[in-house]
Design a protein around this motif. Structure first.
Motif, PDB file in Angstrom:
ATOM      1  N   SER A  40    -132.766 123.464 -89.683  1.00 23.69           N
ATOM      2  CA  SER A  40    -132.353 123.676 -91.073  1.00 23.69           C
ATOM      3  C   SER A  40    -133.237 122.882 -92.021  1.00 23.69           C
ATOM      4  CB  SER A  40    -130.885 123.275 -91.260  1.00 23.69           C
ATOM      5  OG  SER A  40    -130.042 124.093 -90.491  1.00 23.69           O
ATOM      6  N   VAL A  41    -133.605 121.660 -91.610  1.00 29.68           N
ATOM      7  CA  VAL A  41    -134.524 120.847 -92.410  1.00 29.68           C
ATOM      8  C   VAL A  41    -135.889 121.533 -92.491  1.00 29.68           C
ATOM      9  CG1 VAL A  41    -135.771 118.655 -92.486  1.00 29.68           C
ATOM     10  CG2 VAL A  41    -133.327 118.678 -91.982  1.00 29.68           C
ATOM     11  N   VAL A  42    -136.343 122.102 -91.379  1.00 32.37           N
ATOM     12  CA  VAL A  42    -137.628 122.819 -91.360  1.00 32.37           C
ATOM     13  C   VAL A  42    -137.588 123.990 -92.342  1.00 32.37           C
ATOM     14  CG1 VAL A  42    -139.143 124.268 -89.932  1.00 32.37           C
ATOM     15  CG2 VAL A  42    -138.239 122.118 -89.023  1.00 32.37           C
ATOM     16  N   SER A  43    -136.484 124.698 -92.386  1.00 31.99           N
ATOM     17  CA  SER A  43    -136.324 125.798 -93.338  1.00 31.99           C
ATOM     18  C   SER A  43    -136.462 125.297 -94.765  1.00 31.99           C
ATOM     19  CB  SER A  43    -134.959 126.449 -93.137  1.00 31.99           C
ATOM     20  OG  SER A  43    -134.669 127.347 -94.165  1.00 31.99           O
ATOM     21  N   GLY A  44    -135.839 124.174 -95.067  1.00 32.59           N
ATOM     22  CA  GLY A  44    -135.933 123.583 -96.404  1.00 32.59           C
ATOM     23  C   GLY A  44    -137.341 123.153 -96.749  1.00 32.59           C
ATOM     24  N   ILE A  45    -138.066 122.605 -95.769  1.00 32.00           N
ATOM     25  CA  ILE A  45    -139.449 122.164 -95.999  1.00 32.00           C
ATOM     26  C   ILE A  45    -140.353 123.357 -96.289  1.00 32.00           C
ATOM     27  CG2 ILE A  45    -141.464 121.131 -94.876  1.00 32.00           C
ATOM     28  CD1 ILE A  45    -139.481 119.221 -93.469  1.00 32.00           C
ATOM     29  N   ILE A  46    -140.189 124.434 -95.532  1.00 29.60           N
ATOM     30  CA  ILE A  46    -141.003 125.635 -95.751  1.00 29.60           C
ATOM     31  C   ILE A  46    -140.754 126.183 -97.162  1.00 29.60           C
ATOM     32  CG2 ILE A  46    -141.356 128.043 -95.043  1.00 29.60           C
ATOM     33  CD1 ILE A  46    -140.689 127.124 -92.163  1.00 29.60           C
ATOM     34  N   ALA A  47    -139.489 126.257 -97.545  1.00 30.94           N
ATOM     35  CA  ALA A  47    -139.146 126.769 -98.879  1.00 30.94           C
ATOM     36  C   ALA A  47    -139.681 125.851 -99.965  1.00 30.94           C
ATOM     37  CB  ALA A  47    -137.637 126.923 -99.002  1.00 30.94           C
ATOM     38  N   SER A  48    -139.579 124.559 -99.765  1.00 28.48           N
ATOM     39  CA  SER A  48    -140.066 123.605-100.757  1.00 28.48           C
ATOM     40  C   SER A  48    -141.571 123.710-100.948  1.00 28.48           C
ATOM     41  CB  SER A  48    -139.689 122.191-100.322  1.00 28.48           C
ATOM     42  OG  SER A  48    -140.147 121.250-101.242  1.00 28.48           O
ATOM     43  N   ILE A  97    -127.948 118.828 -83.172  1.00 30.70           N
ATOM     44  CA  ILE A  97    -129.163 118.148 -83.635  1.00 30.70           C
ATOM     45  C   ILE A  97    -130.275 119.165 -83.864  1.00 30.70           C
ATOM     46  CG2 ILE A  97    -130.967 116.501 -82.986  1.00 30.70           C
ATOM     47  CD1 ILE A  97    -128.762 114.919 -81.511  1.00 30.70           C
ATOM     48  N   VAL A  98    -130.457 120.105 -82.934  1.00 26.22           N
ATOM     49  CA  VAL A  98    -131.490 121.139 -83.085  1.00 26.22           C
ATOM     50  C   VAL A  98    -131.176 122.007 -84.306  1.00 26.22           C
ATOM     51  CG1 VAL A  98    -132.481 123.206 -82.019  1.00 26.22           C
ATOM     52  CG2 VAL A  98    -132.103 121.152 -80.646  1.00 26.22           C
ATOM     53  N   TRP A  99    -129.899 122.371 -84.490  1.00 22.66           N
ATOM     54  CA  TRP A  99    -129.465 123.168 -85.647  1.00 22.66           C
ATOM     55  C   TRP A  99    -129.832 122.457 -86.948  1.00 22.66           C
ATOM     56  CZ3 TRP A  99    -126.504 127.781 -85.241  1.00 22.66           C
ATOM     57  CH2 TRP A  99    -126.026 128.291 -86.442  1.00 22.66           C
ATOM     58  N   PHE A 100    -129.547 121.151 -87.026  1.00 25.88           N
ATOM     59  CA  PHE A 100    -129.828 120.359 -88.215  1.00 25.88           C
ATOM     60  C   PHE A 100    -131.337 120.252 -88.457  1.00 25.88           C
ATOM     61  CE2 PHE A 100    -130.514 116.384 -90.521  1.00 25.88           C
ATOM     62  CZ  PHE A 100    -129.647 116.552 -91.585  1.00 25.88           C
ATOM     63  N   VAL A 101    -132.108 119.971 -87.408  1.00 23.93           N
ATOM     64  CA  VAL A 101    -133.567 119.814 -87.546  1.00 23.93           C
ATOM     65  C   VAL A 101    -134.202 121.125 -88.006  1.00 23.93           C
ATOM     66  CG1 VAL A 101    -135.700 119.403 -86.263  1.00 23.93           C
ATOM     67  CG2 VAL A 101    -133.752 117.884 -85.939  1.00 23.93           C
ATOM     68  N   GLY A 123    -135.815 123.543-101.755  1.00 26.93           N
ATOM     69  CA  GLY A 123    -135.726 123.130-100.361  1.00 26.93           C
ATOM     70  C   GLY A 123    -134.299 122.826 -99.958  1.00 26.93           C
ATOM     71  N   PHE A 124    -133.551 122.165-100.847  1.00 26.34           N
ATOM     72  CA  PHE A 124    -132.158 121.832-100.548  1.00 26.34           C
ATOM     73  C   PHE A 124    -131.317 123.099-100.415  1.00 26.34           C
ATOM     74  CE2 PHE A 124    -127.816 120.627-101.826  1.00 26.34           C
ATOM     75  CZ  PHE A 124    -127.550 119.709-100.820  1.00 26.34           C
ATOM     76  N   GLY A 125    -131.564 124.078-101.272  1.00 30.43           N
ATOM     77  CA  GLY A 125    -130.818 125.334-101.203  1.00 30.43           C
ATOM     78  C   GLY A 125    -131.049 126.066 -99.893  1.00 30.43           C
ATOM     79  N   PHE A 126    -132.302 126.114 -99.467  1.00 28.55           N
ATOM     80  CA  PHE A 126    -132.599 126.776 -98.196  1.00 28.55           C
ATOM     81  C   PHE A 126    -132.063 125.965 -97.021  1.00 28.55           C
ATOM     82  CE2 PHE A 126    -135.209 129.568-100.609  1.00 28.55           C
ATOM     83  CZ  PHE A 126    -135.340 130.703 -99.839  1.00 28.55           C
ATOM     84  N   PHE A 127    -132.057 124.641 -97.142  1.00 26.12           N
ATOM     85  CA  PHE A 127    -131.471 123.799 -96.101  1.00 26.12           C
ATOM     86  C   PHE A 127    -129.992 124.116 -95.943  1.00 26.12           C
ATOM     87  CE2 PHE A 127    -128.937 119.914 -95.459  1.00 26.12           C
ATOM     88  CZ  PHE A 127    -129.234 119.672 -94.122  1.00 26.12           C
ATOM     89  N   ILE A 128    -129.261 124.188 -97.057  1.00 25.30           N
ATOM     90  CA  ILE A 128    -127.830 124.503 -97.004  1.00 25.30           C
ATOM     91  C   ILE A 128    -127.606 125.908 -96.455  1.00 25.30           C
ATOM     92  CG2 ILE A 128    -125.759 124.866 -98.433  1.00 25.30           C
ATOM     93  CD1 ILE A 128    -126.464 121.930 -98.006  1.00 25.30           C
ATOM     94  N   LEU A 129    -128.426 126.860 -96.892  1.00 28.26           N
ATOM     95  CA  LEU A 129    -128.323 128.233 -96.387  1.00 28.26           C
ATOM     96  C   LEU A 129    -128.490 128.262 -94.875  1.00 28.26           C
ATOM     97  CD1 LEU A 129    -128.376 131.387 -97.168  1.00 28.26           C
ATOM     98  CD2 LEU A 129    -130.821 131.135 -96.828  1.00 28.26           C
ATOM     99  N   ALA A 130    -129.516 127.580 -94.384  1.00 32.18           N
ATOM    100  CA  ALA A 130    -129.767 127.552 -92.943  1.00 32.18           C
ATOM    101  C   ALA A 130    -128.668 126.800 -92.215  1.00 32.18           C
ATOM    102  CB  ALA A 130    -131.118 126.906 -92.662  1.00 32.18           C
ATOM    103  N   LEU A 131    -128.162 125.745 -92.805  1.00 30.12           N
ATOM    104  CA  LEU A 131    -127.105 124.961 -92.176  1.00 30.12           C
ATOM    105  C   LEU A 131    -125.829 125.783 -92.034  1.00 30.12           C
ATOM    106  CD1 LEU A 131    -126.944 122.028 -91.167  1.00 30.12           C
ATOM    107  CD2 LEU A 131    -125.907 121.428 -93.339  1.00 30.12           C
ATOM    108  N   LEU A 132    -125.503 126.577 -93.066  1.00 28.21           N
ATOM    109  CA  LEU A 132    -124.269 127.356 -93.042  1.00 28.21           C
ATOM    110  C   LEU A 132    -124.387 128.644 -92.225  1.00 28.21           C
ATOM    111  CD1 LEU A 132    -123.102 126.974 -96.739  1.00 28.21           C
ATOM    112  CD2 LEU A 132    -122.231 125.773 -94.731  1.00 28.21           C
ATOM    113  N   LEU A 133    -125.486 129.372 -92.408  1.00 30.85           N
ATOM    114  CA  LEU A 133    -125.628 130.659 -91.713  1.00 30.85           C
ATOM    115  C   LEU A 133    -126.269 130.489 -90.333  1.00 30.85           C
ATOM    116  CD1 LEU A 133    -126.785 132.995 -94.610  1.00 30.85           C
ATOM    117  CD2 LEU A 133    -124.499 132.681 -93.688  1.00 30.85           C
ATOM    118  N   SER A 134    -127.542 130.150 -90.366  1.00 24.67           N
ATOM    119  CA  SER A 134    -128.286 129.968 -89.123  1.00 24.67           C
ATOM    120  C   SER A 134    -129.679 129.466 -89.475  1.00 24.67           C
ATOM    121  CB  SER A 134    -128.400 131.298 -88.379  1.00 24.67           C
ATOM    122  OG  SER A 134    -129.395 131.232 -87.391  1.00 24.67           O
TER     123      SER A 134
END
Length: 122
Positions: free
Chosen positions: A11-19, A5-9, A25-36
């Motif tokens: 990752s969403v924060v990463s997408g929001i910052i990028a957006s 849950i923390v990993w997912f949340v 935002g979706f690209g950065f979300f996927i990047l964070a979800l897959l890598l870290s």
């Protein structure tokens, strides 16, 4: 389970910052979800913004053209260049790209009717 849950949340924060910086935002979300999420957040903070500080989009081919006189970037809708004061007509700004000479093949500015390399009429 909490780690996922923390990993997912995060990752969403990463997408929001990028957006907010005009990035995908979706690209950065996927990047964070897959890598870290940590890598995603750091990359989203470091990447340059596509949005200027006043909220206007960064200059692109869709929003800006080069002034035929001073070659500075100006808005497509501009009628007077803010850099040199050149009065602009619609035909000066339409398709503000270079033309290729049919005789020698060199690239010439669209404000020139004669090739600057070989002298033939374009």
């Amino acid at each position: 389970m909490e780690v996922i849950i923390v990993w997912f949340v995060l990752s969403v924060v990463s997408g929001i910052i990028a957006s907010n910086k005009g990035r995908s935002g979706f690209g950065f979300f996927i990047l964070a979800l897959l890598l870290s999420p940590l890598i995603g957040i750091i990359m989203a903070l470091v990447v340059k913004s596509h949005v200027s500080s006043d909220g206007q989009p960064a200059p692109s081919a869709n929003t800006h053209v080069k002034c035929p006189d001073c070659k500075e970037l100006i808005l497509k809708d501009a009628r007077v260049c803010k850099h040199c004061g050149c009065k602009l007509t619609g035909e000066q700004l339409e398709g503000n790209s270079q033309k290729r000479c049919t005789k020698c093949g060199s690239m010439n500015g669209n404000t020139k009717a004669v090739c600057i390399s070989c002298g033939s009429v374009i």
